[in-house]
Scaffold this active site. Structure first.
Site: not given
Length: 349
Positions: A75, A93
């Site tokens: 992450k 992302h």
């Protein structure tokens, strides 16, 4: 020698890891140097990595890693604005117009580093080589049912926390649903990994499921059927041209829909197919109420597999290991394709 540096995760409620001790041992046998940071939260203990022959270093030391090390995490990195000089393997992302993603790409551009985005590691046919999708779907459906149960009792869902296993999650959910009927759910993306996990959870809990995929959404909408079920689970990765599944008007339209589980969770993307909310939810506040009479709650947590960190880590690591074993050749295969994707997007920031 290729050097893989497995960093500790620094995001709250993130205990997953992308490689197991057994996988690390396989890399070492293949001639790859493996360094693993200690972690106060990782679901798989450090002793297994040490026994596998990994070098063990202090938690969060990765910014000081050798310049040629490949930093591997799952992450987000801390959003401190520092230039990124290393090659990183992670979920960035960053390629679909997300504001935070643009900042991340600017950090890579400033430091000369490279992002090998795990979401864009694909084979020759364009299929992802590894994904947490099944467990995201399974956990996302579970959280959506928790949100629905809280609504039935006149409230809004409280915090969610990790469980020891899938069986523990099912037992917990059964307790929360005790005394209640069952809602109906509609899943879009039902044939994929995420949709399969969501459908399996619903089936296990006695929830009737309508399964939709590409054929059912080819018309481009609108899709009134979504408003006729109590729960909608979005399990597709939004891309350019994706139709809108839930328009902003759903807040005031006549509907039976009261819970949206946006398992794909990409609300800031230009391509988001759900237009009734604009920010992710989190473990402490999993539901965002966007309408009343009847209530409409959205749950959109972007690290759902962490609810079952051991099982999801083991599954994902097994999928990813064959690609990690090819790290000695970053110029071709999955890594070469990921680098082309990075170069294309970083050029625009």
């Amino acid at each position: 020698m290729t050097h893989l540096w497995v960093r500790a995760e620094q995001r709250p409620n993130e205990e997953r890891v992308g490689i197991t001790p057994e996988g690390a041992a396989a890399l070492i046998r293949a001639g790859i140097r493996v360094t693993v940071e200690e972690s106060s939260v990782r679901a798989i203990p450090i002793d297994g990595y040490r026994a596998a022959g990994c070098e063990v270093v202090a938690e969060n030391l990765w910014p000081k890693a050798p310049a040629d090390a490949i930093i591997f995490g799952l992450k987000e990195l801390p959003e401190d604005g520092t230039p990124l000089v290393h090659r990183h393997i992670m979920f960035g992302h960053a390629y679909k117009g997300q504001p935070a993603g643009r900042v991340l790409l600017q950090r890579f551009k400033a430091g000369g580093g490279v992002l090998y985005d795990l979401e864009y590691l694909v084979d020759e046919t364009g299929r992802r080589v590894a994904a947490f999708g099944y467990w995201a779907g399974y956990a996302g459906a579970a959280v959506s049912l928790k949100v629905w149960a809280a609504q039935q009792r006149g409230g809004i869902a409280g915090p969610v926390r990790k469980v020891a296993s899938k069986d523990a999650l099912l037992a917990e959910l059964a307790k929360e649903l005790q005394g209640l009927g069952r809602p109906r759910a509609i899943i879009i993306g039902a044939l994929g990994r995420v949709g399969t996990g969501a459908a399996d959870l619903c089936t296990a809990m006695g929830v009737a499921v309508t399964k939709w995929d590409i054929a059912e959404t080819a018309s481009g909408g609108p899709f009134p059927e979504i408003l006729e079920r109590e729960i909608f689970l979005n399990c597709i990765l939004a891309r350019p041209g994706c139709p809108v599944f839930v328009p902003a008007s759903a807040k005031t339209d006549a509907r039976k829909l009261t819970v949206i589980g946006d398992i794909a969770c990409d609300p800031t993307s230009d391509f988001s197919p759900i237009k009734v909310y604009d920010r992710a939810t989190d473990w402490d506040a999993p539901a965002l109420r966007v309408a009343e009479n009847p209530p409409l709650d959205v749950t959109a947590i972007d690290n759902l597999p962490s609810l079952m960190p051991v099982e999801s880590s083991q599954d994902y690591a097994a999928q990813l290991l064959p690609s990690l074993l090819t790290l000695t050749d970053l110029g071709s295969g999955v890594w070469g394709r990921a680098k082309v994707e990075f170069d294309r997007h970083v050029a625009g920031v």
